[in-house]
Design a protein around this motif. Sequence first.
Motif, PDB file in Angstrom:
ATOM      1  N   ALA A 270      -7.050  -8.171   9.946  1.00 12.06           N
ATOM      2  CA  ALA A 270      -7.782  -9.402  10.270  1.00 12.06           C
ATOM      3  C   ALA A 270      -7.975  -9.465  11.780  1.00 12.06           C
ATOM      4  CB  ALA A 270      -6.998 -10.623   9.790  1.00 12.06           C
TER       5      ALA A 270
ATOM      6  N   VAL B   5     -14.882  -8.292   5.513  1.00 12.28           N
ATOM      7  CA  VAL B   5     -15.183  -9.562   4.837  1.00 12.28           C
ATOM      8  C   VAL B   5     -15.126 -10.657   5.902  1.00 12.28           C
ATOM      9  CG1 VAL B   5     -14.378 -11.191   3.072  1.00 12.28           C
ATOM     10  CG2 VAL B   5     -14.182  -8.721   2.679  1.00 12.28           C
TER      11      VAL B   5
ATOM     12  N   TRP C 220      -1.110 -13.845   9.182  1.00 14.99           N
ATOM     13  CA  TRP C 220      -0.915 -13.761   7.733  1.00 14.99           C
ATOM     14  C   TRP C 220       0.401 -14.431   7.376  1.00 14.99           C
ATOM     15  CZ3 TRP C 220      -4.640 -11.580   4.683  1.00 14.99           C
ATOM     16  CH2 TRP C 220      -5.551 -10.692   5.261  1.00 14.99           C
TER      17      TRP C 220
ATOM     18  N   SER D 119       0.831  -1.209   0.000  1.00 13.75           N
ATOM     19  CA  SER D 119       0.000   0.000   0.000  1.00 13.75           C
ATOM     20  C   SER D 119       0.861   1.254   0.000  1.00 13.75           C
ATOM     21  CB  SER D 119      -0.865   0.053   1.261  1.00 13.75           C
ATOM     22  OG  SER D 119      -1.797  -0.962   1.279  1.00 13.75           O
TER      23      SER D 119
ATOM     24  N   LEU E 117      -4.457 -16.073  14.945  1.00 15.10           N
ATOM     25  CA  LEU E 117      -4.469 -15.951  13.492  1.00 15.10           C
ATOM     26  C   LEU E 117      -3.192 -15.285  13.037  1.00 15.10           C
ATOM     27  CD1 LEU E 117      -5.188 -12.758  12.531  1.00 15.10           C
ATOM     28  CD2 LEU E 117      -7.448 -13.421  13.296  1.00 15.10           C
TER      29      LEU E 117
ATOM     30  N   PRO F 222       7.726  -6.915   8.364  1.00 18.86           N
ATOM     31  CA  PRO F 222       8.630  -7.591   7.443  1.00 18.86           C
ATOM     32  C   PRO F 222      10.048  -7.028   7.503  1.00 18.86           C
ATOM     33  CG  PRO F 222       6.591  -6.972   6.355  1.00 18.86           C
ATOM     34  CD  PRO F 222       6.573  -6.332   7.691  1.00 18.86           C
TER      35      PRO F 222
ATOM     36  N   LEU G 133     -10.150  -5.776   3.103  1.00 12.27           N
ATOM     37  CA  LEU G 133      -9.672  -6.839   2.210  1.00 12.27           C
ATOM     38  C   LEU G 133     -10.084  -6.593   0.764  1.00 12.27           C
ATOM     39  CD1 LEU G 133      -8.279  -9.679   2.168  1.00 12.27           C
ATOM     40  CD2 LEU G 133     -10.564 -10.638   2.203  1.00 12.27           C
TER      41      LEU G 133
ATOM     42  N   VAL H 249     -12.009  -9.488   8.062  1.00 16.84           N
ATOM     43  CA  VAL H 249     -10.891  -8.703   7.546  1.00 16.84           C
ATOM     44  C   VAL H 249     -11.431  -7.380   7.013  1.00 16.84           C
ATOM     45  CG1 VAL H 249      -8.869  -8.643   6.045  1.00 16.84           C
ATOM     46  CG2 VAL H 249      -9.706 -10.843   6.881  1.00 16.84           C
TER      47      VAL H 249
ATOM     48  N   ALA I  96      -4.412  -8.974  13.475  1.00 11.40           N
ATOM     49  CA  ALA I  96      -3.137  -8.831  12.766  1.00 11.40           C
ATOM     50  C   ALA I  96      -3.324  -7.995  11.507  1.00 11.40           C
ATOM     51  CB  ALA I  96      -2.585 -10.214  12.384  1.00 11.40           C
ATOM     52  N   TRP I  97      -2.455  -6.998  11.332  1.00 11.69           N
ATOM     53  CA  TRP I  97      -2.426  -6.261  10.072  1.00 11.69           C
ATOM     54  C   TRP I  97      -1.820  -7.152   8.994  1.00 11.69           C
ATOM     55  CZ3 TRP I  97      -4.651  -1.680   9.158  1.00 11.69           C
ATOM     56  CH2 TRP I  97      -4.803  -0.751  10.188  1.00 11.69           C
ATOM     57  N   HIS I  98      -2.277  -6.968   7.777  1.00 16.06           N
ATOM     58  CA  HIS I  98      -1.680  -7.623   6.609  1.00 16.06           C
ATOM     59  C   HIS I  98      -0.226  -7.158   6.477  1.00 16.06           C
ATOM     60  CE1 HIS I  98      -0.972  -8.412   2.319  1.00 16.06           C
ATOM     61  NE2 HIS I  98      -1.949  -9.316   2.402  1.00 16.06           N
ATOM     62  N   PRO I  99       0.692  -8.022   6.035  1.00 14.20           N
ATOM     63  CA  PRO I  99       2.106  -7.621   5.973  1.00 14.20           C
ATOM     64  C   PRO I  99       2.435  -6.579   4.898  1.00 14.20           C
ATOM     65  CG  PRO I  99       1.812  -9.839   5.128  1.00 14.20           C
ATOM     66  CD  PRO I  99       0.504  -9.435   5.732  1.00 14.20           C
ATOM     67  N   LEU I 100       1.531  -6.308   3.974  1.00 12.23           N
ATOM     68  CA  LEU I 100       1.830  -5.348   2.909  1.00 12.23           C
ATOM     69  C   LEU I 100       0.773  -4.263   2.744  1.00 12.23           C
ATOM     70  CD1 LEU I 100       2.957  -7.944   0.198  1.00 12.23           C
ATOM     71  CD2 LEU I 100       4.456  -6.367   1.395  1.00 12.23           C
ATOM     72  N   ARG I 101      -0.370  -4.436   3.346  1.00 11.62           N
ATOM     73  CA  ARG I 101      -1.467  -3.495   3.110  1.00 11.62           C
ATOM     74  C   ARG I 101      -2.157  -3.129   4.420  1.00 11.62           C
ATOM     75  NH1 ARG I 101      -1.937  -2.911  -2.240  1.00 11.62           N
ATOM     76  NH2 ARG I 101      -3.624  -1.467  -1.814  1.00 11.62           N
ATOM     77  N   TYR I 102      -3.001  -2.066   4.353  1.00 13.42           N
ATOM     78  CA  TYR I 102      -3.774  -1.675   5.550  1.00 13.42           C
ATOM     79  C   TYR I 102      -5.031  -2.532   5.640  1.00 13.42           C
ATOM     80  CZ  TYR I 102      -0.805   2.530   5.514  1.00 13.42           C
ATOM     81  OH  TYR I 102       0.248   3.393   5.516  1.00 13.42           O
ATOM     82  N   TRP I 103      -4.851  -3.812   5.626  1.00  9.44           N
ATOM     83  CA  TRP I 103      -5.968  -4.747   5.798  1.00  9.44           C
ATOM     84  C   TRP I 103      -5.804  -5.362   7.176  1.00  9.44           C
ATOM     85  CZ3 TRP I 103      -5.376  -7.864   0.555  1.00  9.44           C
ATOM     86  CH2 TRP I 103      -5.613  -6.987  -0.518  1.00  9.44           C
TER      87      TRP I 103
ATOM     88  N   SER J 289       1.155  -1.987  11.820  1.00 11.09           N
ATOM     89  CA  SER J 289       0.902  -2.016  10.383  1.00 11.09           C
ATOM     90  C   SER J 289       2.229  -2.262   9.657  1.00 11.09           C
ATOM     91  CB  SER J 289       0.260  -0.712   9.919  1.00 11.09           C
ATOM     92  OG  SER J 289       1.117   0.383  10.158  1.00 11.09           O
ATOM     93  N   PHE J 290       2.144  -2.636   8.381  1.00  9.44           N
ATOM     94  CA  PHE J 290       3.339  -3.051   7.626  1.00  9.44           C
ATOM     95  C   PHE J 290       4.421  -1.973   7.602  1.00  9.44           C
ATOM     96  CE2 PHE J 290       0.804  -0.689   4.688  1.00  9.44           C
ATOM     97  CZ  PHE J 290       1.722  -0.033   3.873  1.00  9.44           C
TER      98      PHE J 290
END
Lengths: 279, 81
Positions: B64, A25, A45, A7, A43, A239, B77, B74, B55-62, B11-12
């Motif tokens: 879960a 979702v 990713w 992003s 949970l 990361p 998403l 999510v 948990a935030w997505h590792p690449l986006r502001y998504w 966040s990522f």
Amino acid sequence: MPAPARSRPLKKDFFSQTFKGQKPVVFSENARPSTIPPHIRHLAWSSTGAALATTSGSKVRIWNPDRPNVKSSQELLGHVGSVEKLVWNPTREGEIATTGNDGTVKLWDVRVGPGAHNKAVPVKEIALGDGGLFLAWSPTGQHLVAGRRDDVIVPIDVRMGAMGNTEDLTMQEGRKLGSAQTNQMAFSNSGREVFATTGEGTVKVLDWPSMVRISSHIGHNTRLTSYIRHSSTHSTHIPAPHTASNTVLMATLWLSVAATLSSRSGTQPTGSASTPSQT
Amino acid sequence: MTGSIHCLSFSFDGTYICGAHGMDKDGDKGIHVACAQTGETVHTFDTTHIINVLAWHPLRYWLAYAGDTGGVKVIGLGSNL
């Protein structure tokens, strides 16, 4: 699913309005979800975000974020007690480790693909000797540390990986960190330290792999401690390319921890730390 | 935020931290998002129940999270967030 692109940065002034109206979702195990929330223990990713893993009871489920229905998910079957923690290998997409009440650490490879009925079995496993409480994967993907219910910490060598050979995982002798409960552990982004959060309310920084204690950090009160406990744990979920920004983050939350790490980052450590092992 | 934090995630890009109260009897519902630099709360996502893991997505502001009815949810998403 291919990994999505990164992003663009989102300014904090726009955060609220950007997320306004976003409907989540839902990934449900049932066609008609119950009004009672399912107990999902953990949970995570995958490192590219191409998969989302959840644990519920003794089951581990791998979801495809593109297809939020249970038929497109994969079930990992093998634990006999509840699964406490799951961690993805930070360097090998598709490799996942789990631990739980049955006292085993299991290694799975979701790239193998599910067998009959979308169910997969572990590729490798090792018995810890007591119930498993937490797991952390080193940034190189070569080691796991597992925490047992009796507060013994067990390093596990996973260099052999899940696939392509028949050798078993090897486990080093476990040890306790003093007399305190150890609730969570996490690697620093460099992989040269591990953080441990303890029942006595401190965060301990240990050298890796010697596990010699470098420093101990005391929270202001119980609440703050529990907050920081998780911040140190989750900070390593950033990361690897974000190592630098993470150090800044650590500083905002835990100045003393950041100082310890920066004192070790030079070639000549100057802090109260023991000489770090470079192996 | 008041009460003990049961889970949190960066966040990522390290800009945001979100946390929830999970399993704490006197904890609040909802997910609080704070700016990691300043500590100020920038947003609260409302939930029906107390959230125990996120948990935030590792690449986006998504984002879960679990603990709410239905299953894992999510936010964001598939969107351009």
